[in-house]
Design an enzyme around this catalytic site. Structure first.
Site, PDB file in Angstrom:
ATOM      1  N   HIS A  73       0.893  -1.127  -0.058  1.00  0.00           N
ATOM      2  CA  HIS A  73       0.147  -0.009   0.042  1.00  0.00           C
ATOM      3  C   HIS A  73       0.753   1.155   0.030  1.00  0.00           C
ATOM      4  O   HIS A  73       0.472   2.488   0.339  1.00  0.00           O
ATOM      5  CB  HIS A  73      -0.842   0.185   1.212  1.00  0.00           C
ATOM      6  CG  HIS A  73      -1.808  -1.217   1.360  1.00  0.00           C
ATOM      7  ND1 HIS A  73      -2.921  -1.194   0.630  1.00  0.00           N
ATOM      8  CD2 HIS A  73      -1.566  -2.272   1.841  1.00  0.00           C
ATOM      9  CE1 HIS A  73      -3.489  -2.506   0.870  1.00  0.00           C
ATOM     10  NE2 HIS A  73      -2.742  -3.364   1.867  1.00  0.00           N
ATOM     11  N   SER A 107      14.615  19.666 -17.461  1.00  0.00           N
ATOM     12  CA  SER A 107      13.644  20.461 -17.278  1.00  0.00           C
ATOM     13  C   SER A 107      13.874  21.903 -18.237  1.00  0.00           C
ATOM     14  O   SER A 107      15.065  22.253 -18.227  1.00  0.00           O
ATOM     15  CB  SER A 107      12.898  20.858 -15.976  1.00  0.00           C
ATOM     16  OG  SER A 107      12.150  22.018 -16.031  1.00  0.00           O
TER      17      SER A 107
END
Length: 448
Positions: free
Chosen positions: A141, A262
């Site tokens: 999880h 970027s």
């Protein structure tokens, strides 16, 4: 598939030159078989063998008038063969050529994909062995669970791709069928021995019973095999993306000299390869639904499947070929940070050993219910910070009635979780090692 995601060998399978070359081979073999049976003159078979040619541009020119690709192809061939061309395509229908051609193309594609998988499996095995005992935290999880090793993570992905390889072998075998059975599959105007001859020449099996086409459940199984491989790619790509997150930083994609992450933030090193693989995998899996819908046709055949396959067959195989090659390079050059893995493993101050301590209490005589209650109470308190888990346990008289401080400390040991790693690796890689050796022996024997 657009050139950006295409590699030359796979893309060439779907180029018109290969497409029509296979069809010409089918017509040559069919004419040869009919000549051997005395149905057409041997001179006709010889003429088709010697003079059979085509030009893609000419086929497209004729097709603009006749609106039928196979007729345009046969007309182009006839322009080279001459009068003996009247014996070409005797008793055959277009689908005999097109479906058998597609079977050849898909087997050619499968062979490339199997080689791709072999390369990926080799890279995964190498990195798994390299990090066989590198401690890391396993997560369920998304939350810290118990210690594992990074090698075990990779071994699990290796096993999945090994299953994908077996499924692709089965799918290749299922798709590799030849149908030269005439207009509705009854062999009314062509001898079944022609089909057997063509199949043998092309390395295919004969289709046991066809209509006007080869049954499309075969093709659906092929695309499902590709989709499962794509799902395995995305599962590993997603794992890498998670592990590269700034908060985790356990692995990172290789960042080349001069590479930019970027256009606005010079510090960025993004998992662009994994993200790209995630997207490509979705495209490949998307071909399953139309492939399944192609299984249903009207009566002995309609043409609803044709346009679908002209898109999904090249797109899925080319994209998967590219994705497997990209993933292999990613795995091969993946940067691993064992120190960060260890730091993350220690981040909860021993909470990841809660189950081991729970079991130690039950084995010492405490009920499971009481053991769980006490361990959870201290674990949740330690989760919030302050006193470490082990110290809380040692300060609880209910617990120390059963376990001494030394026994409590002894329950926190990462090596405890690695004691069966060798066994798991033997299960995973043992059979593959034997298979690889058998393949190597066969290749050596073939050379002599």
């Amino acid at each position: 598939m657009i050139p950006r995601y295409s590699r030359p060998a796979m893309a060439a399978i779907w180029e018109p030159e290969n497409y029509f070359r296979i069809q010409l081979d089918i017509e040559i073999y069919a004419t040869e078989a009919q000549a051997k049976l005395g149905i057409v003159p041997e001179s006709a078979a010889q003429a088709v063998r010697d003079k059979g040619k085509f030009e893609v541009a000419r086929i497209r020119e004729i097709e603009r008038d006749v609106h039928h690709e196979t007729i345009a192809f046969l007309t182009s061939v006839a322009e080279h063969v001459g009068p003996d061309a009247r014996f070409v395509h005797q008793g055959m229908t277009s689908s005999d050529v097109l479906d058998t051609c597609l079977a050849v193309q898909l087997t050619q594609a499968a062979d490339i994909l199997l080689a791709d998988l072999d390369g990926l499996l080799a890279a995964l095995q190498r990195r798994a062995i390299e990090h066989k005992y590198t401690p890391t935290i396993a997560r369920s999880h998304g939350i810290h669970a118990e210690p594992s090793t990074f090698g075990l993570k990779l071994a699990g992905h290796w096993a999945e791709f090994a299953r994908d390889r077996e499924r692709l072998i089965a799918a290749r075998r299922e798709i590799a069928t030849c149908a030269i059975s005439g207009s509705v599959g009854t062999f009314a105007n062509i001898d079944p021995r022609v089909e057997e001859y063509v199949a043998a020449k092309l390395g295919l099996a004969v289709e046991p019973v066809s209509t006007q086409i080869i049954p499309r459940d075969r093709h659906a199984a092929f695309f499902m095999a590709l989709a499962l491989t794509a799902a395995a790619i995305e599962r590993l790509a997603t794992e890498i993306r998670h592990l590269q997150r700034t908060e985790v930083r356990e692995v990172a994609e290789y960042f080349a000299q001069g590479q930019k992450g970027s256009s606005s933030m010079p510090h960025k090193k993004n998992p662009v390869l994994s993200e790209n693989l995630t997207g490509l995998s979705r495209v490949i899996r998307a071909t399953v639904t139309p492939a399944l819908e192609n299984v249903v046709t009207w009566h002995e055949r309609d043409i609803s499947h044709s346009s679908v396959e002209r898109i999904i067959a090249p797109d899925a195989t080319i994209a998967l070929d590219f994705a497997l090659a990209r993933l292999t390079g990613l795995v091969d050059r993946l940067i691993v940070y064992p120190e960060k893995m260890q730091a993350n493993l220690d981040a909860l101050g021993g909470l990841v050993d809660s189950q081991r301590f729970l079991l130690a209490l039950t084995q010492a005589g405490m009920s499971r219910e009481d053991s769980y209650r006490l361990v959870q109470k201290h674990a949740l308190a330690a989760w919030e910070g302050g006193v470490r888990f082990a110290e809380r346990l040692k300060a609880d008289p209910e617990i120390t009635r059963y376990l001494s401080p030394a026994e409590i400390d002894g329950s926190f040991d990462t090596a405890y979780h690695q004691k069966h790693v060798d066994k798991i690796f033997s299960r995973v890689f043992g059979d593959y090692a034997a298979m690889s050796q058998e393949k190597e022996n066969a290749e050596l024997a073939a050379q002599f």
